[in-house]
Scaffold this active site. Structure first.
Site, PDB file in Angstrom:
ATOM      1  N   LEU A 203       0.945  -0.989  -0.067  1.00 37.60           N
ATOM      2  CA  LEU A 203      -0.247  -0.147   0.034  1.00 37.60           C
ATOM      3  C   LEU A 203       0.186   1.102  -0.213  1.00 37.60           C
ATOM      4  O   LEU A 203       2.024   1.687   0.954  1.00 37.60           O
ATOM      5  CB  LEU A 203      -0.411   0.251   1.702  1.00 37.60           C
ATOM      6  N   HIS A 204       0.518   2.015  -1.362  1.00 35.41           N
ATOM      7  CA  HIS A 204       1.290   3.404  -1.414  1.00 35.41           C
ATOM      8  C   HIS A 204       1.521   4.603  -2.068  1.00 35.41           C
ATOM      9  O   HIS A 204       1.860   5.249  -1.648  1.00 35.41           O
ATOM     10  CB  HIS A 204       3.046   2.395  -1.360  1.00 35.41           C
ATOM     11  N   ARG A 205       0.429   4.084  -3.352  1.00 33.82           N
ATOM     12  CA  ARG A 205      -0.108   5.678  -4.101  1.00 33.82           C
ATOM     13  C   ARG A 205      -0.687   6.471  -2.999  1.00 33.82           C
ATOM     14  O   ARG A 205      -1.454   6.400  -2.012  1.00 33.82           O
ATOM     15  CB  ARG A 205      -1.075   4.497  -4.776  1.00 33.82           C
ATOM     16  N   ALA A 206      -0.209   7.489  -3.869  1.00 36.52           N
ATOM     17  CA  ALA A 206      -1.093   8.739  -3.433  1.00 36.52           C
ATOM     18  C   ALA A 206      -2.953   9.107  -3.342  1.00 36.52           C
ATOM     19  O   ALA A 206      -3.322   9.522  -1.968  1.00 36.52           O
ATOM     20  CB  ALA A 206      -0.469   9.701  -3.576  1.00 36.52           C
ATOM     21  N   ASP A 277      -1.459  -1.446  -4.407  1.00 35.69           N
ATOM     22  CA  ASP A 277      -1.897  -1.079  -5.729  1.00 35.69           C
ATOM     23  C   ASP A 277      -0.765  -0.586  -6.177  1.00 35.69           C
ATOM     24  O   ASP A 277      -1.200   0.873  -6.811  1.00 35.69           O
ATOM     25  CB  ASP A 277      -2.731   0.714  -4.561  1.00 35.69           C
TER      26      ASP A 277
END
Length: 355
Positions: A203-206, A277
């Site tokens: 999980l890392h998408r802005a 993501d």
């Protein structure tokens, strides 16, 4: 002798560059200069990948990370321009869709140095994603567009690229090259006390971490899945950790530090499902025969949706939980050779030598 300046800065680019640089070393007629922008600066996000993947030490190491997109990209643009003027490459090559990608391509184009873009033609059709802006602009100023899939070719054709002065080539996906090459070199992640029947999550998408409603819904979904479906293992990106803490949320899953590529391969080999993501991890799940549930509203890898290997669920808690229940433990097959069969790097390097 072709003098090639390769620009990388983020984890997926390290993996892609590892197999292309290996192919370059095995091919006569091309010399590679490697520039690392510093975009991923954490040791577990950068240095460990160079050590594990056998990537040559960068010839040029910048130290540009953090800050708003404009500040980061602007600093990269200025410093990469100086490197190009000093090194005088015949061509610049960039990978993917990061700020490093755009800055490298733009610096080269301004100096009239031809640009090769690996992973050209990908589109999510979501202009709120910084990556979408980066990839569209990079394609526009590149003269060699190395596309991983038929979908990428079709995207460029719809945008009128066939009438522009650039070459469009479907070469396959270098991520599959890497997955096949490094498949046997795995390592169990530190801090993990079980080896199977878990769900690997990233999980890392802005679009998820910077939206409180989406982040809250995803965290609640992960906690529920961890308790009622299967244990979740989450290598937590430093930026995501900060966003979760700032939001006052609590993760009730197995959190581990970011991992190197060989640990990631181990996780992919042993998990029963992938929740992510990430664009790259969607493909990696497919390469290792695992079903994927994607926590986004769009994906660049629509062929994975079409063959039933991946399901888009957005950030809605109930949809995430239901998809995890449906797909946990389900294997997928690469019966259509969607990504070139592991020969992408070879095709790219041969094209660079012949260009």
């Amino acid at each position: 002798m072709t003098r090639l300046l390769t620009i990388i800065g983020a984890r997926p680019q390290f993996i892609k560059a590892s197999v292309v640089s290996k192919a370059i070393q095995e091919m006569e007629g091309i010399e590679e200069i490697l520039l690392h922008t510093g975009q991923h600066f954490d040791a577990n996000m950068s240095k460990v990948f160079f050590e594990q993947l056998g990537i040559p030490k960068p010839n040029v190491q910048l130290d540009i990370h953090g800050g708003p997109h404009g500040v980061m990209t602007g600093r990269m643009l200025a410093e990469i321009e100086e490197v190009i003027q000093a090194e005088k490459p015949d061509r610049v090559m960039v990978y993917g869709d990061t700020n490093s990608t755009l800055a490298g391509a733009l610096a080269a184009a301004k100096l009239h140095v031809p640009v090769a873009h690996v992973e050209a033609g990908l589109r999510s059709f979501n202009m709120r994603m910084p990556e979408e802006i980066n990839r569209i602009l990079t394609d526009q100023i590149s003269d060699l567009l190395f596309c991983p899939t038929e979908t990428a070719i079709s995207n460029l054709q719809r945008e009128g690229f066939t009438h522009k002065p650039m070459r469009i080539l479907q070469v396959g996906d270098v991520m599959q090259d890497a997955a096949l090459f490094f498949a046997e070199r795995t390592a169990t992640p530190v801090g993990l006390d079980f080896s199977e029947n878990f769900i690997l999550t990233t999980l890392h998408r802005a679009e998820n971490t910077d939206d409180l409603q989406r982040l809250t819904s995803i965290v609640n979904a992960l906690n529920h899945v961890h308790q009622h479906v299967a244990p979740i293992v989450l290598p937590l990106h430093p930026r995501t950790r900060g966003a979760i803490e700032k939001a006052g949320l609590s993760l009730d899953v197995t959190v581990i530090d970011p991992v190197g590529y060989f640990e990631m391969i181990w996780l992919l080999n042993h998990c029963g499902l992938v929740l992510t993501d990430s664009g790259g991890v969607q493909k990696e799940a497919f390469f290792f025969g695992k079903a994927c549930v994607t926590l986004r509203d769009q994906t660049e890898w629509v062929e994975l949706i079409n063959v039933g290997a991946n399901e888009l669920v957005g950030a809605e808690q109930e949809r995430i939980v239901q998809a995890a229940e449906r797909h946990f433990g389900r294997d997928v097959k690469d019966s259509h050779q969607l990504y070139g069969g592991g020969k992408a790097a070879e095709r790219i390097v041969q094209t660079l030598v012949d260009a």
